[in-house]
Design a protein around this motif. Structure first.
Motif, PDB file in Angstrom:
ATOM      1  N   MET A  20       0.846  -1.179   0.000  1.00 11.24           N
ATOM      2  CA  MET A  20       0.000   0.000   0.000  1.00 11.24           C
ATOM      3  C   MET A  20       0.892   1.243   0.000  1.00 11.24           C
ATOM      4  N   HIS A  21       0.564   2.213  -0.846  1.00 16.10           N
ATOM      5  CA  HIS A  21       1.271   3.480  -0.831  1.00 16.10           C
ATOM      6  C   HIS A  21       0.278   4.632  -0.940  1.00 16.10           C
ATOM      7  N   SER A  22       0.805   5.844  -0.731  1.00 16.28           N
ATOM      8  CA  SER A  22      -0.052   7.025  -0.644  1.00 16.28           C
ATOM      9  C   SER A  22       0.107   7.938  -1.844  1.00 16.28           C
ATOM     10  N   ILE A  23      -0.853   8.835  -1.938  1.00 13.59           N
ATOM     11  CA  ILE A  23      -0.812   9.948  -2.875  1.00 13.59           C
ATOM     12  C   ILE A  23      -1.416  11.133  -2.127  1.00 13.59           C
ATOM     13  N   TYR A  24      -0.932  12.314  -2.445  1.00 13.46           N
ATOM     14  CA  TYR A  24      -1.445  13.526  -1.812  1.00 13.46           C
ATOM     15  C   TYR A  24      -2.097  14.401  -2.874  1.00 13.46           C
ATOM     16  N   PHE A  25      -3.103  15.154  -2.443  1.00 13.80           N
ATOM     17  CA  PHE A  25      -3.804  16.063  -3.348  1.00 13.80           C
ATOM     18  C   PHE A  25      -3.950  17.405  -2.658  1.00 13.80           C
ATOM     19  N   ALA A  26      -3.720  18.472  -3.418  1.00 20.92           N
ATOM     20  CA  ALA A  26      -3.962  19.825  -2.910  1.00 20.92           C
ATOM     21  C   ALA A  26      -4.648  20.643  -3.998  1.00 20.92           C
ATOM     22  N   ARG A  27      -5.572  21.456  -3.580  1.00 21.10           N
ATOM     23  CA  ARG A  27      -6.221  22.403  -4.486  1.00 21.10           C
ATOM     24  C   ARG A  27      -5.364  23.668  -4.547  1.00 21.10           C
ATOM     25  N   HIS A  28      -5.405  24.339  -5.664  1.00 19.40           N
ATOM     26  CA  HIS A  28      -4.672  25.592  -5.841  1.00 19.40           C
ATOM     27  C   HIS A  28      -5.113  26.651  -4.828  1.00 19.40           C
ATOM     28  N   GLY A  29      -4.332  27.730  -4.748  1.00 21.83           N
ATOM     29  CA  GLY A  29      -4.670  28.858  -3.888  1.00 21.83           C
ATOM     30  C   GLY A  29      -5.854  29.649  -4.426  1.00 21.83           C
ATOM     31  N   GLU A  30      -6.306  30.579  -3.610  1.00 18.01           N
ATOM     32  CA  GLU A  30      -7.457  31.412  -3.965  1.00 18.01           C
ATOM     33  C   GLU A  30      -7.203  32.188  -5.260  1.00 18.01           C
ATOM     34  N   THR A  31      -8.243  32.264  -6.106  1.00 21.34           N
ATOM     35  CA  THR A  31      -8.153  32.998  -7.369  1.00 21.34           C
ATOM     36  C   THR A  31      -9.081  34.202  -7.360  1.00 21.34           C
ATOM     37  N   VAL A  32      -8.896  35.053  -8.352  1.00 21.40           N
ATOM     38  CA  VAL A  32      -9.765  36.208  -8.527  1.00 21.40           C
ATOM     39  C   VAL A  32     -11.214  35.748  -8.660  1.00 21.40           C
ATOM     40  N   TRP A  33     -11.453  34.729  -9.483  1.00 22.20           N
ATOM     41  CA  TRP A  33     -12.833  34.270  -9.687  1.00 22.20           C
ATOM     42  C   TRP A  33     -13.384  33.530  -8.471  1.00 22.20           C
ATOM     43  N   ASN A  34     -12.524  32.927  -7.619  1.00 24.85           N
ATOM     44  CA  ASN A  34     -13.026  32.357  -6.364  1.00 24.85           C
ATOM     45  C   ASN A  34     -13.630  33.479  -5.524  1.00 24.85           C
ATOM     46  N   VAL A  35     -12.929  34.593  -5.439  1.00 21.96           N
ATOM     47  CA  VAL A  35     -13.396  35.740  -4.662  1.00 21.96           C
ATOM     48  C   VAL A  35     -14.697  36.285  -5.252  1.00 21.96           C
ATOM     49  N   GLU A  36     -14.793  36.293  -6.589  1.00 23.37           N
ATOM     50  CA  GLU A  36     -15.974  36.818  -7.265  1.00 23.37           C
ATOM     51  C   GLU A  36     -17.100  35.788  -7.383  1.00 23.37           C
ATOM     52  N   ASN A  37     -16.915  34.591  -6.779  1.00 21.25           N
ATOM     53  CA  ASN A  37     -17.912  33.522  -6.788  1.00 21.25           C
ATOM     54  C   ASN A  37     -18.281  33.070  -8.203  1.00 21.25           C
ATOM     55  N   LYS A  38     -17.295  33.006  -9.075  1.00 24.49           N
ATOM     56  CA  LYS A  38     -17.524  32.576 -10.455  1.00 24.49           C
ATOM     57  C   LYS A  38     -16.922  31.202 -10.692  1.00 24.49           C
ATOM     58  N   ILE A  39     -17.543  30.443 -11.587  1.00 26.38           N
ATOM     59  CA  ILE A  39     -17.028  29.137 -12.001  1.00 26.38           C
ATOM     60  C   ILE A  39     -15.831  29.368 -12.917  1.00 26.38           C
ATOM     61  N   CYS A  40     -14.687  28.826 -12.530  1.00 21.85           N
ATOM     62  CA  CYS A  40     -13.465  28.996 -13.330  1.00 21.85           C
ATOM     63  C   CYS A  40     -13.391  27.972 -14.450  1.00 21.85           C
ATOM     64  N   GLY A  41     -13.473  26.688 -14.108  1.00 18.81           N
ATOM     65  CA  GLY A  41     -13.318  25.650 -15.115  1.00 18.81           C
ATOM     66  C   GLY A  41     -11.998  25.795 -15.841  1.00 18.81           C
ATOM     67  N   MET A  42     -12.061  25.787 -17.171  1.00 18.58           N
ATOM     68  CA  MET A  42     -10.853  25.902 -17.994  1.00 18.58           C
ATOM     69  C   MET A  42     -10.415  27.357 -18.175  1.00 18.58           C
ATOM     70  N   THR A  43     -11.221  28.310 -17.707  1.00 19.74           N
ATOM     71  CA  THR A  43     -10.832  29.713 -17.779  1.00 19.74           C
ATOM     72  C   THR A  43      -9.708  29.940 -16.784  1.00 19.74           C
ATOM     73  N   ASP A  44      -8.652  30.597 -17.209  1.00 24.93           N
ATOM     74  CA  ASP A  44      -7.439  30.704 -16.396  1.00 24.93           C
ATOM     75  C   ASP A  44      -7.477  31.930 -15.488  1.00 24.93           C
ATOM     76  N   SER A  45      -8.163  31.818 -14.363  1.00 26.68           N
ATOM     77  CA  SER A  45      -8.238  32.895 -13.377  1.00 26.68           C
ATOM     78  C   SER A  45      -6.981  32.858 -12.508  1.00 26.68           C
ATOM     79  N   PRO A  46      -6.258  33.986 -12.391  1.00 23.94           N
ATOM     80  CA  PRO A  46      -4.995  33.987 -11.642  1.00 23.94           C
ATOM     81  C   PRO A  46      -5.199  33.962 -10.129  1.00 23.94           C
TER      82      PRO A  46
END
Length: 179
Positions: free
Chosen positions: A1-27
């Motif tokens: 048995m071995h592990s893998i780790y997952f992390a989500r990216h940091g906060e983006t402009v569109w996260n703050v604006e409550n918008k769906i980013c998807g493939m749109t590249d919000s910094p």
């Protein structure tokens, strides 16, 4: 048995604006860059054994992964399959919109020009199947909330409702075990 780790990216402009980013590249915002540096410190200080960072080609995940790599000295490379789901007509719309919430429960829906949950799951499951075979390496995947849902479903049974509601916070680190 071995592990893998997952992390989500940091906060983006569109996260703050409550918008769906998807493939749109919000910094990343300044807070998002700080979260990425803190994630790097957390990984370094935790003593967990990670051999390589794989990250989404979208800048919000790439910049987060590069901050972690800088803090830890770990090698990092882009893995195109970790890109976020393309939400088609919903990109740039409110994340909590009623129509989008309902649409997320329709796994074959391509969102008028996007990618279905089934297509997304196929590419992420294929990647995880490959990483499962590499028992000598532990990876940190840095990607997106949509990818986090698929990774969670790979390792745990979930109902459709649990799947559509699942997610993690910006720069949250989660460990999974291949059995």
């Amino acid at each position: 048995m071995h592990s893998i780790y997952f992390a989500r990216h940091g906060e983006t402009v569109w996260n703050v604006e409550n918008k769906i980013c998807g493939m749109t590249d919000s910094p990343l915002t300044e807070k998002g860059r700080q979260q990425a540096r803190e994630l790097g410190r957390k990984v370094k200080e935790s003593g967990v054994r990670i051999d390589e960072i794989l990250y989404s080609p979208l800048s919000r995940a790439a910049d987060t992964a590069k901050a972690v790599a800088e803090a830890t000295g770990l090698p990092a490379r882009c893995e195109p399959r970790l890109r976020e789901q393309c939400f088609g007509k919903y990109e740039g719309t409110p994340r909590d919109g009623a129509e989008f919430r309902l649409s997320k429960t329709h796994f074959a829906d391509r969102y008028d020009g996007g990618e279905s949950m089934m297509q997304l799951a196929q590419r992420i499951y294929n990647l995880l199947d490959e990483l499962r075979q590499d028992e000598n390496k532990t990876y940190l995947l840095v990607a997106h909330n949509g990818i986090a849902r698929v990774v969670e479903s790979y390792f745990h049974d979930m109902t459709n409702e649990e799947y559509s509601a699942a997610g993690i916070k910006n720069c949250e680190l989660v460990e999974y075990h291949f059995e």
